[in-house]
Scaffold this motif. Structure first.
Motif, PDB file in Angstrom:
ATOM      1  N   ALA A  68      -4.289  -3.458  15.290  1.00 39.04           N
ATOM      2  CA  ALA A  68      -3.932  -1.831  15.576  1.00 39.04           C
ATOM      3  C   ALA A  68      -2.786  -1.496  14.734  1.00 39.04           C
ATOM      4  O   ALA A  68      -1.763  -2.198  14.778  1.00 39.04           O
ATOM      5  CB  ALA A  68      -3.746  -1.364  16.992  1.00 39.04           C
ATOM      6  N   ARG A  69      -3.022  -0.417  13.858  1.00 42.14           N
ATOM      7  CA  ARG A  69      -2.065   0.308  13.176  1.00 42.14           C
ATOM      8  C   ARG A  69      -1.157   1.134  14.072  1.00 42.14           C
ATOM      9  O   ARG A  69      -1.636   1.842  14.865  1.00 42.14           O
ATOM     10  CB  ARG A  69      -2.476   1.214  12.170  1.00 42.14           C
ATOM     11  N   ILE A  70       0.004   1.029  14.125  1.00 43.74           N
ATOM     12  CA  ILE A  70       1.147   1.700  14.926  1.00 43.74           C
ATOM     13  C   ILE A  70       1.377   2.977  14.357  1.00 43.74           C
ATOM     14  O   ILE A  70       1.988   3.078  13.301  1.00 43.74           O
ATOM     15  CB  ILE A  70       2.381   0.613  15.158  1.00 43.74           C
ATOM     16  N   PRO A  71       0.830   4.006  14.833  1.00 52.58           N
ATOM     17  CA  PRO A  71       1.223   5.404  14.359  1.00 52.58           C
ATOM     18  C   PRO A  71       2.646   5.803  14.107  1.00 52.58           C
ATOM     19  O   PRO A  71       3.250   5.740  15.197  1.00 52.58           O
ATOM     20  CB  PRO A  71       0.350   6.559  15.024  1.00 52.58           C
ATOM     21  N   GLY A  72       3.135   6.491  13.299  1.00 53.67           N
ATOM     22  CA  GLY A  72       4.456   6.982  13.299  1.00 53.67           C
ATOM     23  C   GLY A  72       5.386   6.096  13.025  1.00 53.67           C
ATOM     24  O   GLY A  72       6.856   6.506  12.735  1.00 53.67           O
ATOM     25  N   ILE A  73       5.218   4.712  12.597  1.00 52.28           N
ATOM     26  CA  ILE A  73       6.310   4.030  12.337  1.00 52.28           C
ATOM     27  C   ILE A  73       6.112   3.429  11.024  1.00 52.28           C
ATOM     28  O   ILE A  73       5.044   2.915  10.576  1.00 52.28           O
ATOM     29  CB  ILE A  73       6.098   2.567  13.212  1.00 52.28           C
ATOM     30  N   GLU A  74       7.050   3.857  10.030  1.00 57.59           N
ATOM     31  CA  GLU A  74       7.170   3.308   8.561  1.00 57.59           C
ATOM     32  C   GLU A  74       7.901   2.273   8.256  1.00 57.59           C
ATOM     33  O   GLU A  74       8.987   2.352   8.880  1.00 57.59           O
ATOM     34  CB  GLU A  74       7.493   4.384   7.748  1.00 57.59           C
ATOM     35  N   VAL A  75       7.558   1.143   7.520  1.00 56.06           N
ATOM     36  CA  VAL A  75       8.345   0.144   7.051  1.00 56.06           C
ATOM     37  C   VAL A  75       8.339   0.154   5.563  1.00 56.06           C
ATOM     38  O   VAL A  75       7.644  -0.882   4.863  1.00 56.06           O
ATOM     39  CB  VAL A  75       7.768  -1.191   7.662  1.00 56.06           C
ATOM     40  N   PRO A  76       8.889   1.185   4.875  1.00 56.76           N
ATOM     41  CA  PRO A  76       8.785   1.230   3.425  1.00 56.76           C
ATOM     42  C   PRO A  76       9.265   0.022   2.744  1.00 56.76           C
ATOM     43  O   PRO A  76       8.658  -0.501   1.592  1.00 56.76           O
ATOM     44  CB  PRO A  76       9.345   2.498   2.957  1.00 56.76           C
ATOM     45  N   ASP A  77      10.105  -0.823   3.142  1.00 57.22           N
ATOM     46  CA  ASP A  77      10.742  -1.913   2.515  1.00 57.22           C
ATOM     47  C   ASP A  77      10.120  -3.225   3.195  1.00 57.22           C
ATOM     48  O   ASP A  77      10.689  -4.299   2.724  1.00 57.22           O
ATOM     49  CB  ASP A  77      12.184  -1.846   2.467  1.00 57.22           C
ATOM     50  N   GLY A  78       9.144  -3.071   4.312  1.00 58.38           N
ATOM     51  CA  GLY A  78       8.744  -4.328   4.828  1.00 58.38           C
ATOM     52  C   GLY A  78       9.941  -5.055   5.608  1.00 58.38           C
ATOM     53  O   GLY A  78       9.674  -6.078   5.970  1.00 58.38           O
ATOM     54  N   ASP A  79      11.001  -4.440   6.057  1.00 57.50           N
ATOM     55  CA  ASP A  79      11.938  -5.115   6.771  1.00 57.50           C
ATOM     56  C   ASP A  79      11.831  -4.682   8.305  1.00 57.50           C
ATOM     57  O   ASP A  79      12.401  -3.369   8.591  1.00 57.50           O
ATOM     58  CB  ASP A  79      13.093  -4.753   6.038  1.00 57.50           C
ATOM     59  N   VAL A  80      11.313  -5.389   9.280  1.00 54.08           N
ATOM     60  CA  VAL A  80      11.265  -4.870  10.456  1.00 54.08           C
ATOM     61  C   VAL A  80      12.348  -5.210  11.230  1.00 54.08           C
ATOM     62  O   VAL A  80      12.439  -4.652  12.297  1.00 54.08           O
ATOM     63  CB  VAL A  80      10.072  -5.833  11.038  1.00 54.08           C
ATOM     64  N   HIS A  81      13.400  -5.828  10.869  1.00 50.78           N
ATOM     65  CA  HIS A  81      14.561  -5.858  11.427  1.00 50.78           C
ATOM     66  C   HIS A  81      15.309  -4.629  11.889  1.00 50.78           C
ATOM     67  O   HIS A  81      15.845  -4.670  12.756  1.00 50.78           O
ATOM     68  CB  HIS A  81      15.742  -6.841  10.511  1.00 50.78           C
ATOM     69  N   ARG A 156       3.631  -9.262  22.055  1.00 48.98           N
ATOM     70  CA  ARG A 156       2.959  -8.591  21.072  1.00 48.98           C
ATOM     71  C   ARG A 156       3.855  -9.020  19.737  1.00 48.98           C
ATOM     72  O   ARG A 156       5.076  -8.930  19.451  1.00 48.98           O
ATOM     73  CB  ARG A 156       3.147  -7.117  21.141  1.00 48.98           C
ATOM     74  N   VAL A 157       3.056  -9.126  18.865  1.00 52.92           N
ATOM     75  CA  VAL A 157       3.642  -9.315  17.315  1.00 52.92           C
ATOM     76  C   VAL A 157       3.147  -8.119  16.278  1.00 52.92           C
ATOM     77  O   VAL A 157       1.940  -7.722  16.290  1.00 52.92           O
ATOM     78  CB  VAL A 157       3.104 -10.706  16.731  1.00 52.92           C
ATOM     79  N   TYR A 158       4.275  -7.963  15.693  1.00 53.84           N
ATOM     80  CA  TYR A 158       4.095  -6.648  14.652  1.00 53.84           C
ATOM     81  C   TYR A 158       4.224  -7.189  13.390  1.00 53.84           C
ATOM     82  O   TYR A 158       5.221  -7.690  13.021  1.00 53.84           O
ATOM     83  CB  TYR A 158       4.871  -5.513  15.050  1.00 53.84           C
ATOM     84  N   MET A 159       3.496  -6.790  12.305  1.00 51.00           N
ATOM     85  CA  MET A 159       3.513  -7.108  10.876  1.00 51.00           C
ATOM     86  C   MET A 159       3.677  -5.968   9.988  1.00 51.00           C
ATOM     87  O   MET A 159       2.874  -5.054  10.111  1.00 51.00           O
ATOM     88  CB  MET A 159       2.275  -7.885  10.477  1.00 51.00           C
ATOM     89  N   PRO A 160       4.784  -6.061   8.883  1.00 52.12           N
ATOM     90  CA  PRO A 160       4.516  -4.877   8.007  1.00 52.12           C
ATOM     91  C   PRO A 160       3.435  -5.178   6.984  1.00 52.12           C
ATOM     92  O   PRO A 160       3.199  -6.126   6.589  1.00 52.12           O
ATOM     93  CB  PRO A 160       6.055  -5.077   7.382  1.00 52.12           C
ATOM     94  N   ARG A 161       2.978  -3.934   6.806  1.00 47.58           N
ATOM     95  CA  ARG A 161       1.639  -4.040   5.972  1.00 47.58           C
ATOM     96  C   ARG A 161       1.587  -2.591   5.077  1.00 47.58           C
ATOM     97  O   ARG A 161       1.281  -1.747   5.639  1.00 47.58           O
ATOM     98  CB  ARG A 161       0.440  -4.480   6.431  1.00 47.58           C
ATOM     99  N   ALA A 162       2.059  -2.824   3.701  1.00 53.34           N
ATOM    100  CA  ALA A 162       1.691  -1.685   2.923  1.00 53.34           C
ATOM    101  C   ALA A 162       2.469  -0.424   3.488  1.00 53.34           C
ATOM    102  O   ALA A 162       1.953   0.604   3.317  1.00 53.34           O
ATOM    103  CB  ALA A 162       0.298  -1.152   2.840  1.00 53.34           C
ATOM    104  N   GLY A 163       3.674  -0.622   3.775  1.00 51.69           N
ATOM    105  CA  GLY A 163       4.589   0.205   4.152  1.00 51.69           C
ATOM    106  C   GLY A 163       4.180   0.853   5.595  1.00 51.69           C
ATOM    107  O   GLY A 163       5.193   1.601   6.064  1.00 51.69           O
ATOM    108  N   GLU A 164       3.447   0.487   6.283  1.00 54.12           N
ATOM    109  CA  GLU A 164       3.244   0.689   7.685  1.00 54.12           C
ATOM    110  C   GLU A 164       3.247  -0.720   8.522  1.00 54.12           C
ATOM    111  O   GLU A 164       3.622  -1.735   8.072  1.00 54.12           O
ATOM    112  CB  GLU A 164       1.686   1.285   7.794  1.00 54.12           C
TER     113      GLU A 164
END
Length: 260
Positions: A68-81, A156-164
């Motif tokens: 599932a894509r998480i709405p409203g959360i942006e990861v422009p640089d791919g850094d989930v930290h 739960r595991v979340y992956m940065p993908r295409a800024g999202e």
């Protein structure tokens, strides 16, 4: 199947004056071949009740392959930290999974505690995150745990993908422990059989673009981790070992460790 024979070999090197360097290898049985015993005959699989029709649907679903894509959360640089784990979980409440299995849903009382994490942090069920590259793309994923009732844990595991941000694993169980080993997430779960436990390894599947349970097995608990019998109520208490008093020693501060 290779025969179980021990053969001792000796290698001799001979130098030829005109031909250069030549390597000659000789082998000797060293007293003859010794058998390791009779090899069991290989038996191929035999299909039982071949006339039964194959099943077309799984008997139950516990979240494998659901993303599932998480709405409203942006990861422009791919850094989930840099992400706020509570904000990620709250945004995930509105996420629409690619297929509904019900494992991503949280109980109403847990949702209430999540929404109150800012004002009541002591009762916040969202545990601190861990980070590991589980997909092999060179970027870390975020691994989150959410405490549920009856000692259950939602992982739960979340992956940065295409800024999202995309959730690639969501499962819940009464776990003994959760471990990261290489690129696998391993969950140990109690078994109804005394002295045994279930061990499930979740791994990234590039075709499904999700974490799948690639290994699911029941294992015997090592004696070192087996529950120890409680001391008898009639047994006298053990005598404490007296330590030499120090007039300058200050009382040690208590250290609390976060547990599931």
């Amino acid at each position: 199947m290779r025969p179980r024979h021990r053969v001792r070999c000796r290698t001799a090197v001979a130098l030829g004056a005109l031909a250069g360097l030549a390597l000659l290898t000789g082998c000797s049985s060293g007293g003859g071949l010794r058998s390791a015993g009779r090899t069991p005959t290989a038996v191929g699989p035999a299909r039982l009740w071949p006339w039964l029709p194959p099943a077309s649907a799984a008997p139950y679903d516990y979240g494998e392959g659901e993303t599932a894509r998480i709405p409203g959360i942006e990861v422009p640089d791919g850094d989930v930290h840099r992400l706020d784990p509570v904000a990620v979980v709250r945004a995930g409440l509105a996420a629409r999974p690619n297929r509904s299995s019900g494992t991503a849903d949280l109980p109403a009382d847990t949702v209430k505690k999540i929404n109150a994490c800012r004002t009541e942090p002591a009762s916040c069920p969202v545990l601190r995150p861990y980070f590991r590259d589980l997909t092999g793309d060179g970027r870390d994923e975020m691994v989150l745990g959410i405490r549920l009732a009856d000692h259950q844990l939602s992982v739960r595991v979340y992956m940065p993908r295409a800024g999202e941000l995309t959730r690639i694993l969501s499962t819940s169980d009464a776990v003994i422990s959760v471990e990261l080993a290489g690129r696998d997430l391993i969950m140990r779960v109690p078994s109804a059989i005394t002295g045994y436990e279930y061990r499930t390894a979740w791994s990234w599947d590039a075709r499904q673009r999700a974490m799948l349970p690639t290994q699911d097995e029941i294992q015997r608990i090592p004696p070192s981790r087996a529950p120890q019998p409680r001391p008898s109520a009639t047994a006298p208490p053990a005598r404490p070992t007296a330590a030499p008093a120090s007039p300058t020693a200050a009382p040690s501060a208590g250290v609390s460790a976060e547990r599931r």
